[in-house]
Design a protein around this motif. Structure first.
Motif, PDB file in Angstrom:
ATOM      1  N   GLY A 159       0.769  -1.239   0.000  1.00  0.00           N
ATOM      2  CA  GLY A 159       0.000   0.000   0.000  1.00  0.00           C
ATOM      3  C   GLY A 159       0.801   1.289   0.000  1.00  0.00           C
ATOM      4  N   TRP A 160       2.089   1.252  -0.316  1.00  0.00           N
ATOM      5  CA  TRP A 160       2.951   2.420  -0.129  1.00  0.00           C
ATOM      6  C   TRP A 160       2.639   3.595  -1.053  1.00  0.00           C
ATOM      7  CZ3 TRP A 160       5.489   2.767   4.144  1.00  0.00           C
ATOM      8  CH2 TRP A 160       5.931   1.606   4.790  1.00  0.00           C
ATOM      9  N   LEU A 161       2.703   4.762  -0.442  1.00  0.00           N
ATOM     10  CA  LEU A 161       2.634   6.052  -1.133  1.00  0.00           C
ATOM     11  C   LEU A 161       3.951   6.763  -0.809  1.00  0.00           C
ATOM     12  CD1 LEU A 161      -0.355   8.557  -0.844  1.00  0.00           C
ATOM     13  CD2 LEU A 161       1.991   9.311  -0.532  1.00  0.00           C
ATOM     14  N   ALA A 162       4.612   7.331  -1.825  1.00  0.00           N
ATOM     15  CA  ALA A 162       5.965   7.855  -1.628  1.00  0.00           C
ATOM     16  C   ALA A 162       6.061   9.341  -1.951  1.00  0.00           C
ATOM     17  CB  ALA A 162       6.958   7.083  -2.496  1.00  0.00           C
ATOM     18  N   LEU A 163       6.838  10.034  -1.128  1.00  0.00           N
ATOM     19  CA  LEU A 163       7.137  11.451  -1.339  1.00  0.00           C
ATOM     20  C   LEU A 163       8.640  11.613  -1.497  1.00  0.00           C
ATOM     21  CD1 LEU A 163       4.965  13.129   1.467  1.00  0.00           C
ATOM     22  CD2 LEU A 163       4.253  12.399  -0.820  1.00  0.00           C
ATOM     23  N   MET A 164       9.058  12.352  -2.513  1.00  0.00           N
ATOM     24  CA  MET A 164      10.473  12.608  -2.752  1.00  0.00           C
ATOM     25  C   MET A 164      10.810  14.042  -2.344  1.00  0.00           C
ATOM     26  SD  MET A 164      12.625  12.307  -6.312  1.00  0.00           S
ATOM     27  CE  MET A 164      14.397  12.566  -6.349  1.00  0.00           C
ATOM     28  N   LEU A 188       9.063   8.264   2.584  1.00  0.00           N
ATOM     29  CA  LEU A 188       9.697   9.513   2.157  1.00  0.00           C
ATOM     30  C   LEU A 188      11.173   9.233   1.904  1.00  0.00           C
ATOM     31  CD1 LEU A 188       7.793  10.222   4.928  1.00  0.00           C
ATOM     32  CD2 LEU A 188       8.010  12.480   3.884  1.00  0.00           C
ATOM     33  N   PHE A 189      11.734   9.898   0.898  1.00  0.00           N
ATOM     34  CA  PHE A 189      13.143   9.682   0.620  1.00  0.00           C
ATOM     35  C   PHE A 189      13.751  10.936   0.011  1.00  0.00           C
ATOM     36  CE2 PHE A 189      11.085   8.873  -3.345  1.00  0.00           C
ATOM     37  CZ  PHE A 189      12.019   9.005  -4.375  1.00  0.00           C
ATOM     38  N   ALA A 190      15.074  11.008   0.100  1.00  0.00           N
ATOM     39  CA  ALA A 190      15.819  12.140  -0.434  1.00  0.00           C
ATOM     40  C   ALA A 190      17.193  11.658  -0.872  1.00  0.00           C
ATOM     41  CB  ALA A 190      15.960  13.245   0.614  1.00  0.00           C
ATOM     42  N   PRO A 191      17.787  12.282  -1.871  1.00  0.00           N
ATOM     43  CA  PRO A 191      19.154  11.917  -2.272  1.00  0.00           C
ATOM     44  C   PRO A 191      20.136  12.156  -1.127  1.00  0.00           C
ATOM     45  CG  PRO A 191      18.099  13.318  -3.929  1.00  0.00           C
ATOM     46  CD  PRO A 191      17.222  13.351  -2.723  1.00  0.00           C
TER      47      PRO A 191
END
Length: 276
Positions: A159-164, A188-191
């Motif tokens: 069910g994942w929803l992702a924010l960059m 959530l993720f970031a470089p």
């Protein structure tokens, strides 16, 4: 009183007690579903899983995965932890690589580079996130719309929803109010320029007993598929997770498309008996 073999496996880290633990119950055939859910609540881990005889002649075993709230059709670190426990208990795959049966179908698992890796399942839901839903998520995380570079569904069964985001330190400093998320899993993720991984990742499951997951195979599999398909990364690369809560998860991405593999270290920390 009955007893079953019980294993705790530390997944996605070579550093003791700094990965994501998963509980594995062996030979769980005949165990009532309500007992599985009760045990998952009792362990209070992000997932507890149960090895059962295969329900498909192509598979080596069947796996059922429970969070503290519900059964999960697929999850990454339980897949690797269960495969590790099954092999350590003397399991021998029918073919060159292990095949797991679970609610999303058959999942291949293989050994590589002193790790285990699963073939990432296809996304069940992809595409952009609705702005109305995104607005509520931004409020829960204290984020402004301009801080989110992209928002995407990366649901492969969990069910994942992702924010960059574009700022790793901002990501690490987030302290969300999960009560408003209504159980929607948010990644959530970031470089991470110059880091020992290409990206930093955080994973939250609103309403669960484990609000932030230390290292998440299903989320990273979805993120990897998105990043590769959009040309935002090139395999092989690694994702870091758990930094904000004192863990040291490292999730490794290799291949791509239908041959996308998500791997990491698996170490047995507890091996004993469960009294039922």
């Amino acid at each position: 009183m009955r007893a079953k073999r019980f294993t705790l496996v530390d997944v996605f880290s070579t550093e003791a007690f700094r990965g994501n633990p998963v509980a594995v119950v062996h030979d769980a055939g005949g165990m009532p579903e309500q007992d599985m859910q009760a045990l998952a609540r009792w362990t209070n881990l992000s997932e507890t899983c149960f090895l059962l005889p295969s329900d498909d002649p192509r598979a080596d075993y069947r796996l059922r995965i429970f969070s503290t709230l519900r059964e999960m059709p697929f999850a990454g670190h339980p897949t690797l932890g269960a495969a590790h426990a099954w092999l350590a208990a003397g399991g021998v795959p029918k073919g060159q690589q292990l095949v797991q049966s679970c609610a999303v179908g058959l999942v291949d698992v293989r050994a590589e580079h002193a790790q285990l890796a699963f073939r990432a399942p296809p996304l069940l839901r992809a595409g952009p996130v609705e702005e109305a839903l995104l607005a509520g998520i931004l409020g829960a995380f204290g984020l402004q719309r301009h801080e989110v570079q992209r928002a995407q569904w990366v649901d492969n069964g969990a069910g994942w929803l992702a924010l960059m985001l574009d700022d790793r330190q901002r990501l690490l400093g987030l302290a969300p109010d999960l009560s408003t998320l209504h159980g929607v899993p948010i990644g959530l993720f970031a470089p991470w320029p110059g880091g020992d991984a290409a990206f930093e990742v955080r994973a939250f499951i609103g309403g669960d007993a484990v609000p932030e997951d230390p290292a998440t195979g299903s989320l990273n599999a979805g993120l990897a598929r998105w990043l590769l398909e959009e040309g935002m990364a090139a395999a092989p690369f690694a994702m870091a997770q758990g930094t904000a809560i004192g863990r040291a998860g490292r999730i490794h991405v290799r291949g791509g498309g239908a041959d996308l593999w998500i791997g990491g270290a698996c170490v047995t920390r507890v091996d004993g008996q469960l009294a039922l």
